[in-house]
Design a protein around this motif. Structure first.
Motif, short mmCIF file in Angstrom:
data_model
loop_
_atom_site.label_atom_id
_atom_site.label_comp_id
_atom_site.label_asym_id
_atom_site.label_seq_id
_atom_site.Cartn_x
_atom_site.Cartn_y
_atom_site.Cartn_z
N TRP A 1 -12.19 -10.88 -0.77
CA TRP A 1 -12.44 -10.28 -2.08
C TRP A 1 -11.90 -8.85 -2.17
CZ3 TRP A 1 -13.30 -14.54 -4.27
CH2 TRP A 1 -14.15 -15.51 -3.73
N ASN A 2 -11.16 -8.39 -1.16
CA ASN A 2 -10.61 -7.04 -1.22
C ASN A 2 -9.64 -6.88 -2.38
OD1 ASN A 2 -7.55 -6.91 -0.22
ND2 ASN A 2 -8.59 -8.57 0.87
N ALA A 3 -9.40 -5.63 -2.76
CA ALA A 3 -8.46 -5.31 -3.83
C ALA A 3 -7.38 -4.36 -3.33
CB ALA A 3 -9.22 -4.69 -5.01
N LEU A 4 -6.98 -4.55 -2.10
CA LEU A 4 -6.16 -3.59 -1.37
C LEU A 4 -4.91 -3.15 -2.12
CD1 LEU A 4 -5.46 -2.04 1.19
CD2 LEU A 4 -4.58 -4.15 2.16
N GLY A 5 -4.83 -1.86 -2.42
CA GLY A 5 -3.61 -1.26 -2.95
C GLY A 5 -3.17 -1.75 -4.30
N GLY A 6 -4.07 -2.30 -5.09
CA GLY A 6 -3.66 -2.90 -6.35
C GLY A 6 -3.93 -2.04 -7.57
N ILE A 7 -3.77 -2.67 -8.73
CA ILE A 7 -4.05 -2.06 -10.03
C ILE A 7 -4.90 -3.07 -10.79
CG2 ILE A 7 -3.09 -1.16 -12.18
CD1 ILE A 7 -0.46 -0.62 -10.62
N THR A 8 -6.12 -2.69 -11.15
CA THR A 8 -7.02 -3.61 -11.83
C THR A 8 -6.47 -3.96 -13.21
OG1 THR A 8 -8.87 -2.55 -10.70
CG2 THR A 8 -9.40 -4.00 -12.55
N THR A 9 -6.41 -5.26 -13.52
CA THR A 9 -5.86 -5.74 -14.78
C THR A 9 -6.95 -6.42 -15.60
OG1 THR A 9 -3.74 -6.15 -13.69
CG2 THR A 9 -4.07 -7.16 -15.84
N ILE A 10 -7.09 -6.02 -16.88
CA ILE A 10 -7.98 -6.72 -17.79
C ILE A 10 -7.16 -7.75 -18.57
CG2 ILE A 10 -9.58 -6.54 -19.73
CD1 ILE A 10 -10.12 -3.67 -18.96
#
Length: 546
Positions: free
Chosen positions: A516-525
């Motif tokens: 469930w990690n979000a490593l190095g990303g950009i959260t998108t809605i």
């Protein structure tokens, strides 16, 4: 989707789409809505056509994000395996939503219509076929199983040992940065950077069921003279100008290329590093931060210019020696942030903001984007009259790495400085912080006062664990900033009140897996309020449902 976007932005009716009715926590009229960057007609018509959402890289939207915080069930988080993917970009094909996830070893097609996330085909990058062969679902799951077991035991040596096996799924120093910055053009073609100095163009004929295929691939240094090419080690940033050209940035140079990937113009930076992406305005401005300077390069339609007569400018900013910064845990030379535009339309002040790399502690710095106002006096302690203001960031000693979030005249930054960093940056930091080592904590918001021409501190929230260095996203409709975090060592998302910084919503992932990690990303809605999240091991779609 285009009709809904037009309604949301043009009329401010945040509940205009009868098929996308969603709870709204913030009652905003058209007059209340912040002005956003003008739409770039050369980008795909979607909620996320380019990394950082829009040409200004604001990482904010007008429409609603999720509102139903809860402990998520496994079926409420759709997943597709990946080695590592930062931020898939989106396009609409009729009423269908399609994403291309350009990751470490190739491009994965995703179908996201409704509440689904279905994997289409996968195409490896040219020259990375052997790495892609290693990236089987079985190899990804095998590494994840080892990491999960080590993390549950809180055994740091075994966590690091498990991470050392990530090469078995195709991850290495060459593949790790592939595909990070990417976009869809108005015709549905996808572009991403990979292989150090290469750009890939791919397409699926705008058919939801068709395979992704490679249209073109180009090593950009082949179009550069030898004295420039020798400094260009890797393409970092990629964006689209408002007249339909690609802008790219790398250590040593910024480039303009046509959509057939031919370099049309360039500007060299010598030994100056570029470790971040770029942003674009609708007047030909291409904004690049190097290890020493903030630059507005001017794209005239024929050449990329550094001439002030064309609107170009440069300014120094405070920065420590890169070797010292890296030894302290920084992963960028100079500023760690992608430059972000602030002020659009009738807003009185037009600015661009970064976090600097001052040795005494990082500052939020705003530069005048256009002409410096008449009579403006250089602020004490700033290295340039081009700097509108700078203010100390309280939550971090080193430069901020994730891009700032800008909505209206508010700007938020997250702390990405690891208190107990490993000697070398990389996955050991991300998978031990918040588990066996202290995590970088804190989100801070500032506001720009256009009357006083200065920043003011708005709030600090020190509860958010920024281990993954995931860029948050702000929704004007819900008045929330959505941040990746950990709670008791396990992954979660929180929605902080954009006005006060108070935690309003919390989403706990289904179990304690490192998936469930979000490593190095950009959260998108997504358009229905779901979150699309990258990271290692899996791309995730977090369903917003009560």
């Amino acid at each position: 989707m285009s009709n809904r976007r037009d309604v949301l932005i043009g009329l401010g009716s945040l509940l205009a789409c009868s098929t996308c009715l969603r709870p709204v926590l913030y009652a905003a009229s058209a007059q209340d809505l912040p002005t956003m960057p003008p739409r770039n007609p050369w980008l795909a018509e979607s909620v996320y056509p380019t990394s950082h959402f829009n040409p200004g890289a604001t990482d904010s939207v007008l429409f609603a994000g999720p509102v139903h915080g809860r402990k998520l069930k496994t079926e409420e988080v759709k997943t597709v395996p990946t080695v590592i993917t930062s931020n898939p970009t989106l396009k609409k094909v009729g009423d269908q939503t399609i994403a291309f996830a350009s990751g470490a070893v190739g491009v994965q097609k995703l179908r996201l219509t409704g509440k689904t996330m279905e994997a289409g085909n996968f195409v490896p990058y040219p020259g990375f076929e052997a790495d892609a062969e290693m990236a089987s679902n079985e190899s990804i799951h095998a590494v994840l199983d080892k990491l999960d077991a080590a993390s549950r035991a809180r055994d740091e040596s075994q966590i690091v040992a498990a991470l050392a096996t990530m090469g078995s799924m195709g991850l290495n120093n060459q593949t790790g940065i592939n595909g990070v910055y990417n976009l869809f053009d108005k015709d549905g073609y996808h572009y991403c950077v990979y292989g150090g100095t290469k750009v890939l163009k791919s397409f699926d004929n705008n058919d939801p069921e068709a395979d992704v295929r490679i249209v073109a691939s180009k090593n950009l240094v082949e179009d550069l003279p030898a004295d420039i090419a020798k400094s260009v080690s890797r393409i970092i940033g990629l964006a689209m100008t408002y007249d339909g050209y690609l802008a790219a940035a790398a250590p040593g140079a910024a480039l303009i290329l046509d959509r057939d990937l031919n370099v049309k113009s360039y500007v060299g930076f010598g030994d100056e590093a570029v470790d971040n992406s770029i942003c674009i305005d609708d007047k030909g401005g291409v904004y690049v931060v190097t290890s020493k300077r903030m630059l507005r390069l001017a794209w005239t339609g024929e050449k990329l210019s550094t001439d002030t007569a064309d609107g170009a400018w440069e300014s120094p900013y405070e920065s420590m020696d890169p070797k010292k910064a890296m030894a302290l845990g920084a992963i960028s030379r100079g500023s760690g942030t992608t430059p972000t535009l602030m002020g659009f339309g009738d807003d009185p002040d037009k600015l661009i903001v970064i976090a600097d790399a001052a040795e005494a502690g990082t500052n939020l710095v705003a530069f005048w984007r256009d002409a410096i106002p008449d009579g403006f006096q250089q602020k004490p302690g700033t290295p340039s009259r081009r700097i509108a203001d700078q203010i100390k960031i309280d939550i971090s000693s080193l430069t901020i790495e994730p891009s700032p979030n800008v909505l209206g005249y508010g700007v938020a930054v997250i702390n990405g400085s690891y208190p107990e960093p490993f000697p070398e940056p990389g996955p050991p930091n991300q998978f031990t912080a918040g588990v066996t080592r202290k995590a970088p904590l804190g989100v801070q918001k500032f506001t720009w006062d256009p009357k006083e021409k200065k920043f003011e501190k708005a709030w600090v929230n020190m509860e958010v664990d920024n281990t993954d260095i995931m860029v948050p996203v702000v929704s004007a409709a819900t008045n929330l900033i959505y941040c990746a975090t950990k709670i008791s060592g396990n992954y979660a998302y929180v929605g902080l009140d954009w006005t006060t910084g108070e935690t309003k919503q919390t989403w706990l992932f289904p179990d304690d897996s490192r998936k469930w990690n979000a490593l190095g990303g950009i959260t998108t809605i997504l358009e229905d309020g779901d979150l699309l999240i990258g990271g290692a091991f899996a791309i995730k779609r977090m369903i917003d449902a009560p």
